[in-house]
Design a protein around this motif. Structure first.
Motif, PDB file in Angstrom:
ATOM      1  N   ALA A 142       0.825  -1.218   0.000  1.00  0.00           N
ATOM      2  CA  ALA A 142       0.000   0.000   0.000  1.00  0.00           C
ATOM      3  C   ALA A 142       0.854   1.261   0.000  1.00  0.00           C
ATOM      4  CB  ALA A 142      -0.993   0.035   1.155  1.00  0.00           C
ATOM      5  N   SER A 143       1.964   1.261   0.739  1.00  0.00           N
ATOM      6  CA  SER A 143       2.883   2.401   0.746  1.00  0.00           C
ATOM      7  C   SER A 143       4.161   1.967   1.448  1.00  0.00           C
ATOM      8  CB  SER A 143       2.270   3.601   1.472  1.00  0.00           C
ATOM      9  OG  SER A 143       2.197   3.339   2.861  1.00  0.00           O
ATOM     10  N   THR A 181       3.076 -14.219  -2.613  1.00  0.00           N
ATOM     11  CA  THR A 181       3.818 -13.467  -3.627  1.00  0.00           C
ATOM     12  C   THR A 181       3.787 -11.996  -3.255  1.00  0.00           C
ATOM     13  OG1 THR A 181       3.267 -15.040  -5.392  1.00  0.00           O
ATOM     14  CG2 THR A 181       3.933 -12.831  -6.065  1.00  0.00           C
ATOM     15  N   PHE A 182       4.957 -11.373  -3.159  1.00  0.00           N
ATOM     16  CA  PHE A 182       5.069  -9.958  -2.817  1.00  0.00           C
ATOM     17  C   PHE A 182       5.122  -9.115  -4.089  1.00  0.00           C
ATOM     18  CE2 PHE A 182       6.550 -12.150   0.899  1.00  0.00           C
ATOM     19  CZ  PHE A 182       6.316 -11.313   1.980  1.00  0.00           C
ATOM     20  N   TYR A 183       4.327  -8.047  -4.140  1.00  0.00           N
ATOM     21  CA  TYR A 183       4.376  -7.056  -5.218  1.00  0.00           C
ATOM     22  C   TYR A 183       4.834  -5.744  -4.589  1.00  0.00           C
ATOM     23  CZ  TYR A 183       1.636 -10.203  -8.206  1.00  0.00           C
ATOM     24  OH  TYR A 183       1.191 -11.270  -8.958  1.00  0.00           O
ATOM     25  N   VAL A 184       6.074  -5.362  -4.835  1.00  0.00           N
ATOM     26  CA  VAL A 184       6.653  -4.200  -4.165  1.00  0.00           C
ATOM     27  C   VAL A 184       7.562  -3.440  -5.126  1.00  0.00           C
ATOM     28  CG1 VAL A 184       6.599  -5.266  -1.869  1.00  0.00           C
ATOM     29  CG2 VAL A 184       8.590  -5.613  -3.344  1.00  0.00           C
ATOM     30  N   ASN A 185       7.915  -2.211  -4.752  1.00  0.00           N
ATOM     31  CA  ASN A 185       8.973  -1.532  -5.487  1.00  0.00           C
ATOM     32  C   ASN A 185      10.291  -1.771  -4.759  1.00  0.00           C
ATOM     33  OD1 ASN A 185       9.207   0.424  -3.375  1.00  0.00           O
ATOM     34  ND2 ASN A 185       7.632   1.694  -4.333  1.00  0.00           N
ATOM     35  N   ALA A 186      11.386  -1.278  -5.330  1.00  0.00           N
ATOM     36  CA  ALA A 186      12.704  -1.574  -4.783  1.00  0.00           C
ATOM     37  C   ALA A 186      12.854  -1.068  -3.350  1.00  0.00           C
ATOM     38  CB  ALA A 186      13.778  -0.970  -5.684  1.00  0.00           C
ATOM     39  N   GLU A 187      12.312   0.123  -3.072  1.00  0.00           N
ATOM     40  CA  GLU A 187      12.394   0.665  -1.721  1.00  0.00           C
ATOM     41  C   GLU A 187      11.635  -0.201  -0.730  1.00  0.00           C
ATOM     42  OE1 GLU A 187      11.131   4.687   0.832  1.00  0.00           O
ATOM     43  OE2 GLU A 187      10.521   4.454  -1.269  1.00  0.00           O
ATOM     44  N   GLU A 188      10.410  -0.592  -1.089  1.00  0.00           N
ATOM     45  CA  GLU A 188       9.587  -1.399  -0.188  1.00  0.00           C
ATOM     46  C   GLU A 188      10.210  -2.765   0.058  1.00  0.00           C
ATOM     47  OE1 GLU A 188       5.396   0.659  -1.689  1.00  0.00           O
ATOM     48  OE2 GLU A 188       6.197  -1.149  -2.647  1.00  0.00           O
ATOM     49  N   ALA A 189      10.848  -3.327  -0.966  1.00  0.00           N
ATOM     50  CA  ALA A 189      11.519  -4.623  -0.800  1.00  0.00           C
ATOM     51  C   ALA A 189      12.583  -4.531   0.287  1.00  0.00           C
ATOM     52  CB  ALA A 189      12.145  -5.065  -2.119  1.00  0.00           C
ATOM     53  N   ALA A 235      -0.264   3.031 -10.295  1.00  0.00           N
ATOM     54  CA  ALA A 235       0.559   2.240 -11.214  1.00  0.00           C
ATOM     55  C   ALA A 235       0.873   0.868 -10.642  1.00  0.00           C
ATOM     56  CB  ALA A 235       1.850   2.992 -11.530  1.00  0.00           C
ATOM     57  N   GLY A 236       1.200   0.816  -9.353  1.00  0.00           N
ATOM     58  CA  GLY A 236       1.506  -0.462  -8.725  1.00  0.00           C
ATOM     59  C   GLY A 236       0.308  -1.388  -8.682  1.00  0.00           C
ATOM     60  N   ASP A 237      -0.867  -0.824  -8.397  1.00  0.00           N
ATOM     61  CA  ASP A 237      -2.090  -1.625  -8.376  1.00  0.00           C
ATOM     62  C   ASP A 237      -2.401  -2.164  -9.770  1.00  0.00           C
ATOM     63  OD1 ASP A 237      -2.460  -1.122  -5.680  1.00  0.00           O
ATOM     64  OD2 ASP A 237      -3.701   0.636  -6.036  1.00  0.00           O
ATOM     65  N   LEU A 281       3.850  -5.111 -17.107  1.00  0.00           N
ATOM     66  CA  LEU A 281       4.631  -3.908 -17.378  1.00  0.00           C
ATOM     67  C   LEU A 281       3.988  -3.049 -18.468  1.00  0.00           C
ATOM     68  CD1 LEU A 281       8.229  -5.413 -17.216  1.00  0.00           C
ATOM     69  CD2 LEU A 281       7.197  -3.822 -15.593  1.00  0.00           C
ATOM     70  N   GLU A 282       3.466  -3.679 -19.485  1.00  0.00           N
ATOM     71  CA  GLU A 282       2.809  -2.928 -20.556  1.00  0.00           C
ATOM     72  C   GLU A 282       1.538  -2.249 -20.044  1.00  0.00           C
ATOM     73  OE1 GLU A 282       2.192  -5.825 -23.575  1.00  0.00           O
ATOM     74  OE2 GLU A 282       4.305  -5.924 -24.160  1.00  0.00           O
ATOM     75  N   SER A 283       0.795  -2.943 -19.215  1.00  0.00           N
ATOM     76  CA  SER A 283      -0.438  -2.368 -18.654  1.00  0.00           C
ATOM     77  C   SER A 283      -0.133  -1.189 -17.751  1.00  0.00           C
ATOM     78  CB  SER A 283      -1.208  -3.439 -17.882  1.00  0.00           C
ATOM     79  OG  SER A 283      -1.602  -4.511 -18.736  1.00  0.00           O
ATOM     80  N   ALA A 284       0.884  -1.334 -16.893  1.00  0.00           N
ATOM     81  CA  ALA A 284       1.257  -0.244 -15.999  1.00  0.00           C
ATOM     82  C   ALA A 284       1.793   0.950 -16.780  1.00  0.00           C
ATOM     83  CB  ALA A 284       2.296  -0.726 -14.995  1.00  0.00           C
TER      84      ALA A 284
END
Length: 220
Positions: free
Chosen positions: A100-101, A118-126, A185-187, A211-214
């Motif tokens: 979420a943030s 399965t984790f969906y995160v950006n590099a910072e959140e990881a 974008a992440g959602d 990636l194409e959808s985002a």
């Protein structure tokens, strides 16, 4: 009613007329997120009541748990997420997790070591979840796998994104676009990836579709 017209099943949605609808506000400029505030007090107050259909027989029971995909995010409380991570009701589900943030990323730590998460995160959140510094999607994914994640999909804006498991790591670069918005974008990435895999797409095709959808979403 409007959701039903779009083909969305809403029969199991919790509607509590005593709680106000939660709200999210974001301030963006030139394709960059400057600030955001999420009010999730009603979701937190509802607590485990939102999960009732998964245990009362409508979708599953502890003895016959739901086996489909379940998307969870860090807006749920730490206590509830910890309960879900250990619950027999969720033991057979395909758990898809989003923080979420960055400020709520560490709420997902109870799922490190969960075999079906399965984790969906950006590099910072990881890095925040794994407890280490990360420089990009690859290092973020590697950190999560080392910390016990069964699978991690890590994005890094316009740079390469990674789909990692302990036995393999797949990296793809998203399409180049001019960013006009970023909130959501992440959602979009997560939803598109789950949809692709639900339709039977293999890992590379599912990551490419996400990636194409985002990218299309970000481009407006």
């Amino acid at each position: 009613v409007e959701c039903g017209k779009m083909g969305l099943g809403v029969e199991h949605v919790l509607v509590d007329h005593d709680l106000p609808t939660d709200q999210y506000m974001a301030i963006e400029s030139e394709g960059r997120l400057l600030a955001a505030i999420a009010d999730a007090h009603s979701l937190e107050a509802a607590g485990a009541r939102i999960l009732a259909p998964l245990s009362d027989g409508r979708l599953g029971t502890p003895d016959a748990p739901w086996r489909g995909a379940i998307a969870l995010d860090g807006n749920l409380t730490v206590e509830l997420l910890s309960e879900i991570a250990q619950s027999a009701v969720f033991a057979a589900a395909d758990l898809r997790l989003a923080p979420a943030s960055p400020g709520k990323a560490d709420r997902l730590r109870p799922f490190l070591g969960h075999p079906r998460a399965t984790f969906y995160v950006n590099a910072e959140e990881a890095g925040l979840i794994a407890g280490v510094a990360t420089a990009d999607a690859r290092s973020g994914a590697e950190a999560l796998i080392a910390a016990g994640a069964a699978r991690a999909l890590v994005t890094d804006g316009a740079n390469a994104a990674v789909d990692a498991k302990p036995e393999r790591l797949l990296a793809l670069t998203p399409p180049r676009v001019t960013a006009r918005r970023v909130t959501g974008a992440g959602d979009t990435f997560m939803a598109a990836h789950i949809a692709a895999e639900t339709r039977g797409a293999e890992a590379r095709a599912a990551l490419s579709h996400a990636l194409e959808s985002a990218a299309a979403y970000v481009a407006g």
